[in-house]
Design a protein around this motif. Structure first.
Motif, PDB file in Angstrom:
ATOM      1  N   SER A 230       0.834  -0.892  -0.461  1.00 38.34           N
ATOM      2  CA  SER A 230       0.008   0.469  -0.119  1.00 38.34           C
ATOM      3  C   SER A 230       0.966   1.509  -0.374  1.00 38.34           C
ATOM      4  O   SER A 230       0.439   1.964  -0.425  1.00 38.34           O
ATOM      5  CB  SER A 230      -0.740  -0.117   0.591  1.00 38.34           C
ATOM      6  OG  SER A 230      -1.780  -0.966   1.323  1.00 38.34           O
ATOM      7  N   SER A 231       2.426   1.239   0.741  1.00 36.69           N
ATOM      8  CA  SER A 231       2.869   2.353   0.359  1.00 36.69           C
ATOM      9  C   SER A 231       3.745   2.504  -0.864  1.00 36.69           C
ATOM     10  O   SER A 231       3.788   3.545  -1.135  1.00 36.69           O
ATOM     11  CB  SER A 231       4.233   2.505   2.026  1.00 36.69           C
ATOM     12  OG  SER A 231       4.834   3.285   2.014  1.00 36.69           O
ATOM     13  N   CYS A 232       3.558   1.598  -1.238  1.00 38.17           N
ATOM     14  CA  CYS A 232       4.290   1.710  -2.600  1.00 38.17           C
ATOM     15  C   CYS A 232       3.495   2.050  -3.804  1.00 38.17           C
ATOM     16  O   CYS A 232       3.579   3.078  -4.476  1.00 38.17           O
ATOM     17  CB  CYS A 232       5.033   0.033  -2.732  1.00 38.17           C
ATOM     18  SG  CYS A 232       6.742  -0.190  -2.663  1.00 38.17           S
ATOM     19  N   GLU A 233       2.112   2.058  -3.334  1.00 38.44           N
ATOM     20  CA  GLU A 233       0.815   2.186  -4.503  1.00 38.44           C
ATOM     21  C   GLU A 233       1.301   3.899  -4.149  1.00 38.44           C
ATOM     22  O   GLU A 233       0.830   4.665  -5.159  1.00 38.44           O
ATOM     23  CB  GLU A 233      -0.641   1.286  -3.703  1.00 38.44           C
ATOM     24  CG  GLU A 233      -1.309   2.001  -4.347  1.00 38.44           C
ATOM     25  CD  GLU A 233      -2.823   1.971  -3.465  1.00 38.44           C
ATOM     26  OE1 GLU A 233      -3.490   2.646  -3.830  1.00 38.44           O
ATOM     27  OE2 GLU A 233      -2.712   1.206  -2.252  1.00 38.44           O
ATOM     28  N   LYS A 234       0.832   4.377  -2.414  1.00 41.18           N
ATOM     29  CA  LYS A 234       1.166   5.644  -2.667  1.00 41.18           C
ATOM     30  C   LYS A 234       1.811   6.027  -3.341  1.00 41.18           C
ATOM     31  O   LYS A 234       1.541   7.743  -3.517  1.00 41.18           O
ATOM     32  CB  LYS A 234       0.650   5.787  -1.188  1.00 41.18           C
ATOM     33  CG  LYS A 234      -0.664   5.539  -0.876  1.00 41.18           C
ATOM     34  CD  LYS A 234      -0.876   5.654   0.921  1.00 41.18           C
ATOM     35  CE  LYS A 234      -2.368   5.494   1.386  1.00 41.18           C
ATOM     36  NZ  LYS A 234      -2.512   5.629   2.676  1.00 41.18           N
ATOM     37  N   GLY A 235       3.282   5.434  -3.215  1.00 46.01           N
ATOM     38  CA  GLY A 235       4.088   6.359  -3.978  1.00 46.01           C
ATOM     39  C   GLY A 235       4.681   6.548  -5.440  1.00 46.01           C
ATOM     40  O   GLY A 235       5.224   6.730  -5.825  1.00 46.01           O
ATOM     41  N   LEU A 242       4.303  -4.033  -7.199  1.00 47.75           N
ATOM     42  CA  LEU A 242       3.742  -5.793  -8.212  1.00 47.75           C
ATOM     43  C   LEU A 242       4.886  -6.443  -7.967  1.00 47.75           C
ATOM     44  O   LEU A 242       4.687  -7.839  -7.572  1.00 47.75           O
ATOM     45  CB  LEU A 242       3.824  -5.099  -9.290  1.00 47.75           C
ATOM     46  CG  LEU A 242       3.369  -6.922 -10.310  1.00 47.75           C
ATOM     47  CD1 LEU A 242       1.573  -6.599  -9.891  1.00 47.75           C
ATOM     48  CD2 LEU A 242       3.826  -6.375 -12.021  1.00 47.75           C
ATOM     49  N   GLY A 243       6.637  -6.451  -7.181  1.00 53.63           N
ATOM     50  CA  GLY A 243       7.318  -7.507  -6.669  1.00 53.63           C
ATOM     51  C   GLY A 243       7.108  -7.773  -5.213  1.00 53.63           C
ATOM     52  O   GLY A 243       6.842  -8.984  -5.356  1.00 53.63           O
ATOM     53  N   LEU A 244       7.013  -7.166  -4.944  1.00 57.14           N
ATOM     54  CA  LEU A 244       6.304  -7.430  -3.647  1.00 57.14           C
ATOM     55  C   LEU A 244       4.600  -8.493  -3.283  1.00 57.14           C
ATOM     56  O   LEU A 244       5.081  -9.703  -2.688  1.00 57.14           O
ATOM     57  CB  LEU A 244       5.775  -6.080  -2.110  1.00 57.14           C
ATOM     58  CG  LEU A 244       6.867  -5.382  -2.316  1.00 57.14           C
ATOM     59  CD1 LEU A 244       6.743  -3.937  -1.131  1.00 57.14           C
ATOM     60  CD2 LEU A 244       8.110  -5.753  -0.898  1.00 57.14           C
ATOM     61  N   PHE A 245       4.206  -8.379  -4.198  1.00 52.28           N
ATOM     62  CA  PHE A 245       2.873  -8.920  -4.288  1.00 52.28           C
ATOM     63  C   PHE A 245       3.098 -10.261  -4.884  1.00 52.28           C
ATOM     64  O   PHE A 245       2.152 -11.021  -4.224  1.00 52.28           O
ATOM     65  CB  PHE A 245       2.223  -8.674  -4.952  1.00 52.28           C
ATOM     66  CG  PHE A 245       0.424  -8.948  -5.602  1.00 52.28           C
ATOM     67  CD1 PHE A 245      -0.595  -8.004  -4.468  1.00 52.28           C
ATOM     68  CD2 PHE A 245       0.493  -9.824  -6.483  1.00 52.28           C
ATOM     69  CE1 PHE A 245      -1.637  -9.511  -4.941  1.00 52.28           C
ATOM     70  CE2 PHE A 245      -0.545 -10.516  -6.713  1.00 52.28           C
ATOM     71  CZ  PHE A 245      -1.915 -10.492  -6.116  1.00 52.28           C
ATOM     72  N   SER A 246       3.335 -10.271  -6.018  1.00 51.33           N
ATOM     73  CA  SER A 246       4.344 -11.654  -6.578  1.00 51.33           C
ATOM     74  C   SER A 246       5.176 -12.293  -5.069  1.00 51.33           C
ATOM     75  O   SER A 246       5.285 -13.388  -5.684  1.00 51.33           O
ATOM     76  CB  SER A 246       4.791 -11.526  -8.000  1.00 51.33           C
ATOM     77  OG  SER A 246       3.866 -10.525  -8.683  1.00 51.33           O
ATOM     78  N   SER A 247       5.545 -11.909  -4.375  1.00 50.46           N
ATOM     79  CA  SER A 247       6.108 -12.534  -4.214  1.00 50.46           C
ATOM     80  C   SER A 247       5.726 -13.391  -2.301  1.00 50.46           C
ATOM     81  O   SER A 247       6.691 -14.146  -1.653  1.00 50.46           O
ATOM     82  CB  SER A 247       7.328 -12.230  -3.214  1.00 50.46           C
ATOM     83  OG  SER A 247       7.121 -10.769  -2.031  1.00 50.46           O
ATOM     84  N   MET A 248       4.697 -13.225  -2.361  1.00 46.96           N
ATOM     85  CA  MET A 248       3.312 -13.079  -1.366  1.00 46.96           C
ATOM     86  C   MET A 248       3.844 -14.871  -0.980  1.00 46.96           C
ATOM     87  O   MET A 248       3.964 -15.478  -0.500  1.00 46.96           O
ATOM     88  CB  MET A 248       2.316 -12.498  -1.184  1.00 46.96           C
ATOM     89  CG  MET A 248       2.578 -11.102  -0.314  1.00 46.96           C
ATOM     90  SD  MET A 248       0.940 -10.606  -0.072  1.00 46.96           S
ATOM     91  CE  MET A 248       0.405 -11.517   1.341  1.00 46.96           C
TER      92      MET A 248
END
Length: 307
Positions: A230-235, A242-248
């Motif tokens: 969410s922080s990356c989204e706001k930034g 997307l990289g964080l999401f894919s690593s979940m």
């Protein structure tokens, strides 16, 4: 006990209040606490701590505060706002749990009792749940004044209160100060600090803290992932999001509606409409229910000629 003509004493009251605290029955705990005083039994530190903890662990929305006759008054103390509450003519059950906890905490001090670290931590956590970050930090400052040593619980509760108040600078400062206090931050401390950075739109700091979690021999949770995404989204950092999401999945975590929503919005803001729609489609495949905003994003993609 009254039926057997045995009068409850301090120990029996304290044990019963503790049972209510563990059962998350804050109303009954307060009734017993009031009854104890009516029986001319002076509460001790354990009974106070158990009652404050019962308020903190209530886990329900506070009652409406419209009946309160006096409003909170804010002041400044050592650069930290603090809250003083007046309860003239106001019954306890008409107040929210955090206000009851503060009243009990103040009563301990006025009754010449020294609150222990459990009392402090419970009061801080109550304020955190009530969104009262100024009061939480004021109580945290009392810990050192009382010559007590803050523990991980009190630090984490105080940091979480900063997250609720979007005070990312204070949250990060407290997190960085924990090693100096010979305390190791836990995943709650890190996640709350990341969430505070997310609310403060500090995506670089959020990523920095997230990367520090494995170095601290801790495992990121769904909460820490979602807050960082969410922080990356706001930034407007859709690649990082997307990289964080894919690593979940690699971290053995299943993305939830918050994870998908932040990733989708991030791709949309980066004009990555095809990726955004693919995530929306994957979310449906994961049997998650999109909210109205996510549906609108998918419709917008279709209107642009994507499908």
């Amino acid at each position: 006990m009254p039926d057997t003509k045995l009068a409850p004493n301090l120990i029996s009251y304290s044990v019963t209040i503790s049972a209510c605290e563990k059962g998350r029955n804050w109303e009954q705990a307060m009734l017993l606490f009031e009854e104890m005083q009516g029986a001319l039994i002076a509460p001790d530190v354990p009974s106070y701590s158990a009652t404050i903890s019962a308020c903190q662990k209530a886990g329900q929305q506070p009652p409406q505060l419209g009946d309160l006759q006096d409003q909170p008054i804010f002041g400044m103390c050592n650069s930290v706002c603090h809250l003083r509450l007046e309860y003239t003519g106001v019954r306890v059950e008409k107040a929210g749990q955090w206000q009851v906890a503060l009243q009990l905490f103040d009563s301990m001090q006025s009754g010449n009792l020294s609150p222990d670290i459990i009392s402090h931590s419970a009061a801080i956590s109550s304020c955190e749940k009530g969104g009262q970050w100024q009061s939480a930090l004021h109580i945290f400052a009392f810990i050192q004044k009382a010559r007590l040593s803050p523990d991980v619980i009190s630090y984490s509760a105080a940091i979480s209160s900063c997250e609720k108040g979007a005070q990312w600078q204070v949250a990060v400062h407290m997190l960085s100060h924990m090693p100096a206090a010979k305390l190791l931050p836990n995943i709650v401390s890190y996640s709350a600090s990341i969430s505070a950075c997310e609310k403060g739109e500090q995506w670089q700091m959020a990523l920095h803290l997230f990367s520090a979690i494995p170095k601290a021999m801790l495992t990121p949770t769904e909460i820490s992932y979602n807050a960082t995404i969410s922080s990356c989204e706001k930034g407007q950092q859709w690649q990082h999001a997307l990289g964080l999401f894919s690593s979940m999945p690699k971290a053995k975590l299943t993305p939830n509606i918050i994870s998908y929503g932040a990733a989708i919005n991030s791709c949309e803001e980066g004009s990555q409409w095809q990726l955004s729609f693919q995530l929306f489609y994957d979310m449906l495949g994961a049997k998650l229910t999109p909210n109205l905003i996510l549906y609108r994003s998918a419709i917008s993609y279709c209107e642009l000629g994507g499908r």
